[in-house]
Enzyme design. Structure first.
Site, PDB file in Angstrom:
ATOM      1  N   SER A  96       0.836  -1.203   0.000  1.00 21.48           N
ATOM      2  CA  SER A  96       0.000   0.000   0.000  1.00 21.48           C
ATOM      3  C   SER A  96       0.864   1.244   0.000  1.00 21.48           C
ATOM      4  O   SER A  96       1.979   1.252   0.541  1.00 21.48           O
ATOM      5  CB  SER A  96      -0.865  -0.017   1.265  1.00 21.48           C
ATOM      6  OG  SER A  96      -1.445   1.239   1.488  1.00 21.48           O
ATOM      7  N   TYR A 127      -2.090  -1.369  10.956  1.00 21.38           N
ATOM      8  CA  TYR A 127      -2.329  -1.896   9.600  1.00 21.38           C
ATOM      9  C   TYR A 127      -1.165  -1.531   8.674  1.00 21.38           C
ATOM     10  O   TYR A 127      -0.591  -2.387   7.995  1.00 21.38           O
ATOM     11  CB  TYR A 127      -3.646  -1.349   9.029  1.00 21.38           C
ATOM     12  CG  TYR A 127      -3.743  -1.512   7.525  1.00 21.38           C
ATOM     13  CD1 TYR A 127      -4.002  -2.755   6.961  1.00 21.38           C
ATOM     14  CD2 TYR A 127      -3.535  -0.433   6.662  1.00 21.38           C
ATOM     15  CE1 TYR A 127      -4.049  -2.915   5.579  1.00 21.38           C
ATOM     16  CE2 TYR A 127      -3.584  -0.589   5.284  1.00 21.38           C
ATOM     17  CZ  TYR A 127      -3.839  -1.826   4.745  1.00 21.38           C
ATOM     18  OH  TYR A 127      -3.887  -1.986   3.377  1.00 21.38           O
ATOM     19  N   LYS A 138       2.007  -3.852   6.564  1.00 16.33           N
ATOM     20  CA  LYS A 138       2.459  -3.804   5.159  1.00 16.33           C
ATOM     21  C   LYS A 138       3.974  -3.605   5.096  1.00 16.33           C
ATOM     22  O   LYS A 138       4.668  -4.211   4.288  1.00 16.33           O
ATOM     23  CB  LYS A 138       1.748  -2.679   4.404  1.00 16.33           C
ATOM     24  CG  LYS A 138       0.270  -2.912   4.220  1.00 16.33           C
ATOM     25  CD  LYS A 138      -0.014  -4.149   3.364  1.00 16.33           C
ATOM     26  CE  LYS A 138      -1.475  -4.492   3.289  1.00 16.33           C
ATOM     27  NZ  LYS A 138      -1.747  -5.838   2.773  1.00 16.33           N
TER      28      LYS A 138
HETATM   29  P1  NAD Z   1     -11.013  -7.082   1.204  1.00 16.90           P
HETATM   30  O1  NAD Z   1     -11.230  -7.057   2.671  1.00 16.90           O
HETATM   31  O2  NAD Z   1     -12.168  -6.827   0.316  1.00 16.90           O
HETATM   32  O3  NAD Z   1     -10.346  -8.477   0.768  1.00 16.90           O
HETATM   33  C1  NAD Z   1      -9.470  -9.182   1.598  1.00 16.90           C
HETATM   34  C2  NAD Z   1      -9.990 -10.600   1.686  1.00 16.90           C
HETATM   35  O4  NAD Z   1      -9.099 -11.366   2.508  1.00 16.90           O
HETATM   36  C3  NAD Z   1     -11.379 -10.698   2.316  1.00 16.90           C
HETATM   37  O5  NAD Z   1     -12.225 -11.432   1.450  1.00 16.90           O
HETATM   38  C4  NAD Z   1     -11.140 -11.440   3.623  1.00 16.90           C
HETATM   39  O6  NAD Z   1     -12.252 -12.255   3.972  1.00 16.90           O
HETATM   40  C5  NAD Z   1      -9.878 -12.233   3.319  1.00 16.90           C
HETATM   41  N1  NAD Z   1      -9.063 -12.580   4.494  1.00 16.90           N
HETATM   42  C6  NAD Z   1      -8.618 -11.760   5.482  1.00 16.90           C
HETATM   43  N2  NAD Z   1      -7.872 -12.464   6.354  1.00 16.90           N
HETATM   44  C7  NAD Z   1      -7.839 -13.743   5.910  1.00 16.90           C
HETATM   45  C8  NAD Z   1      -7.225 -14.947   6.399  1.00 16.90           C
HETATM   46  N3  NAD Z   1      -6.533 -14.972   7.535  1.00 16.90           N
HETATM   47  N4  NAD Z   1      -7.385 -16.090   5.689  1.00 16.90           N
HETATM   48  C9  NAD Z   1      -8.113 -16.092   4.537  1.00 16.90           C
HETATM   49  N5  NAD Z   1      -8.705 -14.996   4.046  1.00 16.90           N
HETATM   50  C10 NAD Z   1      -8.581 -13.836   4.727  1.00 16.90           C
HETATM   51  O7  NAD Z   1      -9.818  -6.039   0.896  1.00 16.90           O
HETATM   52  P2  NAD Z   1      -9.312  -5.455  -0.487  1.00 16.90           P
HETATM   53  O8  NAD Z   1      -9.680  -4.017  -0.532  1.00 16.90           O
HETATM   54  O9  NAD Z   1      -9.682  -6.342  -1.591  1.00 16.90           O
HETATM   55  O10 NAD Z   1      -7.744  -5.518  -0.229  1.00 16.90           O
HETATM   56  C11 NAD Z   1      -6.941  -6.581  -0.715  1.00 16.90           C
HETATM   57  C12 NAD Z   1      -5.519  -6.354  -0.288  1.00 16.90           C
HETATM   58  O11 NAD Z   1      -5.064  -5.100  -0.783  1.00 16.90           O
HETATM   59  C13 NAD Z   1      -5.301  -6.307   1.225  1.00 16.90           C
HETATM   60  O12 NAD Z   1      -4.068  -6.914   1.521  1.00 16.90           O
HETATM   61  C14 NAD Z   1      -5.232  -4.822   1.513  1.00 16.90           C
HETATM   62  O13 NAD Z   1      -4.515  -4.543   2.665  1.00 16.90           O
HETATM   63  C15 NAD Z   1      -4.528  -4.314   0.273  1.00 16.90           C
HETATM   64  N6  NAD Z   1      -4.790  -2.891  -0.013  1.00 16.90           N
HETATM   65  C16 NAD Z   1      -6.070  -2.460  -0.137  1.00 16.90           C
HETATM   66  C17 NAD Z   1      -6.314  -1.116  -0.389  1.00 16.90           C
HETATM   67  C18 NAD Z   1      -7.720  -0.591  -0.497  1.00 16.90           C
HETATM   68  O14 NAD Z   1      -7.900   0.626  -0.413  1.00 16.90           O
HETATM   69  N7  NAD Z   1      -8.725  -1.413  -0.708  1.00 16.90           N
HETATM   70  C19 NAD Z   1      -5.244  -0.215  -0.534  1.00 16.90           C
HETATM   71  C20 NAD Z   1      -3.938  -0.713  -0.418  1.00 16.90           C
HETATM   72  C21 NAD Z   1      -3.713  -2.063  -0.163  1.00 16.90           C
HETATM   73  C1  UD1 Z   2      -6.616   4.520   3.793  1.00 19.25           C
HETATM   74  C2  UD1 Z   2      -5.206   4.114   4.096  1.00 19.25           C
HETATM   75  C3  UD1 Z   2      -4.707   3.086   3.126  1.00 19.25           C
HETATM   76  C4  UD1 Z   2      -5.651   1.930   3.085  1.00 19.25           C
HETATM   77  C5  UD1 Z   2      -6.989   2.446   2.644  1.00 19.25           C
HETATM   78  C6  UD1 Z   2      -7.985   1.328   2.557  1.00 19.25           C
HETATM   79  C7  UD1 Z   2      -3.857   5.821   5.140  1.00 19.25           C
HETATM   80  C8  UD1 Z   2      -2.929   6.961   4.917  1.00 19.25           C
HETATM   81  N1  UD1 Z   2      -4.323   5.246   4.034  1.00 19.25           N
HETATM   82  O1  UD1 Z   2      -6.562   5.353   2.659  1.00 19.25           O
HETATM   83  O2  UD1 Z   2      -3.468   2.593   3.511  1.00 19.25           O
HETATM   84  O3  UD1 Z   2      -5.138   0.975   2.198  1.00 19.25           O
HETATM   85  O4  UD1 Z   2      -7.447   3.422   3.604  1.00 19.25           O
HETATM   86  O5  UD1 Z   2      -8.557   1.015   3.777  1.00 19.25           O
HETATM   87  O6  UD1 Z   2      -4.177   5.465   6.239  1.00 19.25           O
HETATM   88  N2  UD1 Z   2     -12.805  10.911   3.594  1.00 19.25           N
HETATM   89  C9  UD1 Z   2     -13.819  11.776   3.978  1.00 19.25           C
HETATM   90  N3  UD1 Z   2     -14.957  11.247   4.520  1.00 19.25           N
HETATM   91  C10 UD1 Z   2     -15.140   9.906   4.684  1.00 19.25           C
HETATM   92  C11 UD1 Z   2     -14.108   9.021   4.270  1.00 19.25           C
HETATM   93  C12 UD1 Z   2     -12.951   9.558   3.743  1.00 19.25           C
HETATM   94  O7  UD1 Z   2     -13.690  13.005   3.857  1.00 19.25           O
HETATM   95  O8  UD1 Z   2     -16.198   9.496   5.198  1.00 19.25           O
HETATM   96  C13 UD1 Z   2     -11.582  11.454   2.985  1.00 19.25           C
HETATM   97  C14 UD1 Z   2     -10.320  11.158   3.781  1.00 19.25           C
HETATM   98  O9  UD1 Z   2     -10.061  12.217   4.675  1.00 19.25           O
HETATM   99  C15 UD1 Z   2      -9.272  11.071   2.669  1.00 19.25           C
HETATM  100  C16 UD1 Z   2     -10.047  10.587   1.453  1.00 19.25           C
HETATM  101  O10 UD1 Z   2     -11.409  10.819   1.743  1.00 19.25           O
HETATM  102  O11 UD1 Z   2      -8.792  12.348   2.385  1.00 19.25           O
HETATM  103  C17 UD1 Z   2      -9.824   9.115   1.174  1.00 19.25           C
HETATM  104  O12 UD1 Z   2     -10.071   8.380   2.362  1.00 19.25           O
HETATM  105  P1  UD1 Z   2     -10.152   6.792   2.398  1.00 19.25           P
HETATM  106  O13 UD1 Z   2     -11.020   6.327   1.295  1.00 19.25           O
HETATM  107  O14 UD1 Z   2     -10.478   6.387   3.782  1.00 19.25           O
HETATM  108  O15 UD1 Z   2      -8.670   6.328   2.005  1.00 19.25           O
HETATM  109  P2  UD1 Z   2      -7.271   6.740   2.641  1.00 19.25           P
HETATM  110  O16 UD1 Z   2      -7.441   7.277   4.001  1.00 19.25           O
HETATM  111  O17 UD1 Z   2      -6.543   7.550   1.657  1.00 19.25           O
END
Ligand code: NAD
Ligand code: UD1
Length: 340
Positions: free
Chosen positions: A125, A150, A154
Site C-alpha cells: 500500500s 495496519y 504492510k
Molecule cells: P477485502 O477485505 O475486500 O479483501 C481481503 C480478503 O481477505 C477478504 O475477502 C477477507 O475475507 C480475506 N481474508 C482476510 N484475512 C484472511 C485470512 N486470515 N485467511 C483467509 N482470508 C482472509 O480487501 P481489499 O480491498 O480487496 O484488499 C486486498 C488487499 O489489498 C489487502 O491486503 C489490503 O490490505 C490491500 N490494499 C487495499 C487497499 C484498499 O484501499 N482497498 C489499498 C492498499 C492495499
Molecule cells: C486509507 C489508508 C490506506 C488503506 C486504505 C484502505 C492511510 C494513509 N491510508 O486510505 O493505507 O489501504 O485506507 O482502507 O491510512 N474521507 C472523507 N470522509 C469519509 C471518508 C474519507 O472526507 O467518510 C476522505 C479522507 O479524509 C481522505 C479521502 O477521503 O482524504 C480518502 O479516504 P479513504 O477512502 O479512507 O482512504 P485513505 O485514508 O486515503
C-alpha cells in the site's frame, strides 16, 4: 496454469480473479470470508463463465494452509490479497492485525517453500510512504514510520518478503496500491463493505442511495487547492489488470531482480471535493455532505510517480475519475436491485 489467489472473494481479489481467468489462467481462491461473501464465487462465474475453485480456509492457521497446498499440488504462483485492512480498527485491535496479516504471510511462505513454489505477488500500500517529503512518490521514496498497525503490517510484510527473496527460494513483486475505487463494468462484482464504510467512495454511494444520511468531509483546511486532502484514486479494474501483467513478468523470468516493487496509481491527485463533484456529475445525484474536523491519522496529499511501473510493466491505468465514479454508482444501484 494454476494460480492461488488469497483473499479472492474480496474487493480487489475478485476483480483480479476475473482478469486472470480471462487471460487463460486457472484460479483457486482461498478466503476465510471474514470480510467477503461466498456468493462472489458465483458472481465471478457469471462474468467469466467459470466459477473458480474455492477453499474456505483461515491462512493464519499453519496446518490448514499446508493442507491447501497438499490439495492443490499444481499451484505455480500465489497472489496474496488476504489481510485485514481497516486502518482505524487496526489501532483498536493491533494484535488481531499482526496475527492475521503477518502469520498468514509467514504460513503461506513456509508452505510455498515446502511445496517448492517460487512466485509471489504481494498487495502492499502507498501507506508505507506516509506523508512523503516529496511528491509524487517514487518506488525509491523512503518509507516512513507507519501511522497505524495496519500500515505497519504492510511495512513488515515487505521486509519479510525481501529477506526471504535474499535466500534465493522466492521471486516476488510487491505492488503498492494507491486508492482503489470503482467496480467491474458488469456491476456483478464490486466493493462490499461490511457495516459502516471507512473509505470515501462507498460512503458517497451509500449516502446517495439513502443508506447513510450524510457524508462527513474530514477537513477543508489542508494546504491543497480547495483545502481537502488529495489522493491518487485508481480504478480497481486497472489495478486488477496490473496483477496479471506482474504475474506474467515473473513467470516469464522478466524481472530485473527477484525482489521488485511497483507503484500502482494513475499519477493524478484529486481532492475529496473533486471526487464528490465527479460523482454528482456522472450520477445526476446531489450529495448531502458537511465539512467536519480532520480525521486523525489522515495525510494531506499523496499521488504516485507512475513512470517506473508504466515503463517496466508496460502497463498504464487508463480509466479516469468519472469512469471510476460511474462504475461505483452502477454497482451501488445493482446492489439495491439485488436486495429488493
Ligand atoms: P477485502 O477485505 O475486500 O479483501 C481481503 C480478503 O481477505 C477478504 O475477502 C477477507 O475475507 C480475506 N481474508 C482476510 N484475512 C484472511 C485470512 N486470515 N485467511 C483467509 N482470508 C482472509 O480487501 P481489499 O480491498 O480487496 O484488499 C486486498 C488487499 O489489498 C489487502 O491486503 C489490503 O490490505 C490491500 N490494499 C487495499 C487497499 C484498499 O484501499 N482497498 C489499498 C492498499 C492495499
Ligand atoms: C486509507 C489508508 C490506506 C488503506 C486504505 C484502505 C492511510 C494513509 N491510508 O486510505 O493505507 O489501504 O485506507 O482502507 O491510512 N474521507 C472523507 N470522509 C469519509 C471518508 C474519507 O472526507 O467518510 C476522505 C479522507 O479524509 C481522505 C479521502 O477521503 O482524504 C480518502 O479516504 P479513504 O477512502 O479512507 O482512504 P485513505 O485514508 O486515503
Amino acid at each position: 496454469m494454476k494460480i492461488l489467489v488469497t483473499g479472492g472473494t474480496g474487493y480487489i481479489g475478485s476483480h483480479t480473479v476475473v482478469e486472470l481467468q480471462q487471460a487463460g489462467y486457472e484460479v483457486v481462491v482461498v478466503d476465510n470470508l471474514i470480510n467477503s461473501e461466498k456468493s462472489v464465487i458465483d458472481s465471478i462465474g457469471k462474468i467469466t463463465g467459470i466459477a473458480p475453485d474455492f477453499e474456505e480456509i483461515d491462512l493464519s492457521d499453519p496446518a490448514m494452509t499446508d493442507k491447501l497446498f497438499e490439495n492443490h499440488p499444481d499451484i505455480k504462483a500465489v497472489i496474496h490479497f488476504a489481510a485485514l485492512k481497516a486502518v482505524g480498527d487496526s489501532v483498536k485491535r493491533p494484535l488481531e492485525y499482526y496475527r492475521n496479516n503477518i502469520f498468514s504471510l509467514v504460513n503461506l511462505l513456509e508452505a510455498m517453500k515446502r511445496y517448492d513454489i517460487k512466485h509471489f505477488v504481494f498487495s502492499s500500500s502507498c501507506t508505507v510512504y506516509g506523508q512523503a517529503d516529496e511528491l509524487p512518490v517514487k518506488e525509491s521514496t523512503p518509507r516512513k514510520d507507519a501511522e497505524s498497525p495496519y500500515g505497519n503490517t504492510k511495512k513488515i510484510a515487505e521486509d519479510i518478503l525481501e529477506n526471504v527473496v535474499r535466500t534465493g527460494s522466492l521471486q516476488c513483486i510487491a505492488l503498492r496500491y494507491f486508492n482503489p475505487i470503482g467496480a467491474h463494468p458488469s456491476a456483478v462484482i464490486g466493493e462490499l463493505p461490511i457495516g459502516v464504510p471507512d473509505n470515501l467512495v462507498p460512503y458517497i454511494t451509500q449516502t446517495a442511495i439513502g443508506i447513510r444520511k450524510k457524508l462527513m468531509v474530514f477537513g477543508n483546511d489542508y494546504s491543497t487547492k480547495d483545502g481537502t486532502p488529495i489522493r491518487d484514486y485508481i480504478h480497481v479494474l486497472d489495478l486488477a489488470q496490473a496483477h496479471v501483467v506482474a504475474l506474467k513478468r515473473m513467470l516469464e523470468n522478466k524481472q530485473r531482480s527477484p525482489w521488485e516493487i511497483f507503484n500502482l496509481g494513475t499519477g493524478n491527485g484529486f481532492t475529496v471535493l473533486e471526487v464528490i463533484n465527479s460523482f454528482e456529475k456522472v450520477s445526476g445525484q446531489k450529495l448531502n455532505y458537511e465539512i467536519v474536523e480532520r480525521r486523525a491519522g489522515d495525510i494531506e496529499k499523496v499521488w504516485a510517480d507512475t513512470e517506473y511501473a508504466n515503463r517496466e510493466l508496460g502497463w498504464k491505468a487508463v480509466r479516469d475519475l468519472d469512469e471510476m465514479m460511474r462504475s461505483a454508482w452502477d454497482w451501488e444501484l445493482a446492489m439495491k436491485e439485488r436486495n429488493k
